[in-house]
Scaffold this active site. Sequence first.
Site, mmCIF file in Angstrom:
data_model
loop_
_atom_site.group_PDB
_atom_site.id
_atom_site.type_symbol
_atom_site.label_atom_id
_atom_site.label_comp_id
_atom_site.label_asym_id
_atom_site.label_seq_id
_atom_site.Cartn_x
_atom_site.Cartn_y
_atom_site.Cartn_z
ATOM 1 N N SER A 259 64.853 55.409 56.898
ATOM 2 C CA SER A 259 65.163 56.205 58.674
ATOM 3 C C SER A 259 64.651 56.031 60.158
ATOM 4 O O SER A 259 63.775 55.097 59.338
ATOM 5 C CB SER A 259 65.019 58.351 58.391
ATOM 6 N N LYS A 260 64.902 56.596 61.045
ATOM 7 C CA LYS A 260 64.173 55.569 62.233
ATOM 8 C C LYS A 260 62.432 56.398 61.960
ATOM 9 O O LYS A 260 61.720 55.631 62.112
ATOM 10 C CB LYS A 260 64.726 55.998 63.313
#
Length: 501
Positions: A259-260
């Site tokens: 994920s970011k």
Amino acid sequence: MVRVRFAPSPTGPLHIGGVRTALYNYLFAKKNNGIFILRIEDTDQNRYVAGAEEYILEALEWCGIKFDEGIHVGGKYGPYKQSQRANIYAEYINILIKNDKAYYAFETSEELNALRKEYESRGETFQYGINNRKKLKNSLTLSSSEVSDLLNSGHQYVIRFKVPENKEIIINDIIRGEVRVKSEIIDDKVLFKSDGLPTYHLANIVDDHLMDITHVIRGEEWLPSLPLHVLLYEAFGWEMPEFAHLPLILRPDGNGKLSKRDGDRLGFSVYPISWKDPKSGEIYRGFREDGYYPEAFVNMLALLGWNPGDDREIMSMQEMIEAFDLRHVHKAGARFDPIKAQWFNHVYLQARDIKLVAEEFKNELSKHGVDITLEKAEYISEMMRERVNFVKEIVDESMFFFKAPEELDTKAIKKWGTEKSVEWINDIIEKFKEMTTFESTLIDEVMNKYVKEKELKAGNFYNTIRICLVGTSKGPHLSKIMEYIGREETISRLEKGKKYF
Ligand code: GLU
């Protein structure tokens, strides 16, 4: 004829997992002399994000992923944007209603919430479907006049799929093999809403059918929707495409999906190009802006979850097309390795035409206020590139070419300096002054000769000189640095450096 599509929803920037889905579709299409289509799935107006569609196009173009049909290139199966196909979906939902494969449901969202709570209080989960639809407010339980009254009065409604009872659904996935699911566990998904727009499920399969899609290659997160999609194909009486669900890209540590947040935490990008969130103004970093070559990025990405059947790692797009086979896509998630990603760029940087590297280096350098000729840029890049992963890093590593070091590394001085260091520096300055041409190979000769005559330990001598010139005991070939900066600057740095020993 193979026809595949990439069907993103414009809800934000494209994660590298999405880029990989597009890439595998592209490789598969090209391998099979097929057609690759870009379809924008934008029926969920609430999740629409301005600029996301342009982002997707720009990112894929940067990657070298090209489409044969799509919103931006046209084609005879258009329009390729779902919001422009509303009338088509309306036509097909009516077919399902007419054939008793779908029905109107009239519960408001408040009523549905109340039902959910009621079920919860009994320790159950509410699911609109086979087990309770005969007791709820819909066209299966109301009379046809009640239904038309409700519809005519503008009452809120949705159209739900009528999941067939007692059915075992057999699905075949190219990557995962056969999966069997009982229809009882599937809920009567909403296919159409009173705003006149379909949901993802209906639009997706209607379009795949009408666009003659032969293979659906998409992320694993869509696997749970597959039984419903299979039932929809059956309800319409259509032939199904083949399916391949791709494994997740996992974070470098732990088991979750990349994920970011992982990127922010560990210092790398999870987006192909940078993105500015139109609402918050937040900037998301991209591989492009981090200095990756698109060829290196795409090569790295392709191998996250696929192998060519042998141990090759460095492959051009053409080589990947030739080797691509869905049977070599892995079932298990693929762990993203940021160090390995940099290694790919390192390899591409070494193989790149030096003229191009020089130009890139020159541009990068001018951002730091240093302007040099292309010739000099080539000289430095040739010398420095093997030490770095990105052109940007050549700038950081080569500042000593343009500026004398402000400080000298005291640890290095302690390690390499001797009580004789100053004497050596003085001697070598004299020898440099006597030279007719101050050129790298001649400088080497002079220094080598001095080391031999004096029977010095080479490491101590060369590092003493290097520390004066560069500031540390690291860096490229010493005499090349001297040739580049010239005799006068070399001597001046040695004079200044001397004081530290
Ligand atoms: N619109 C879906 C997405 O955003 C497409 C899924 C599919 O390929 O069927 O991923």
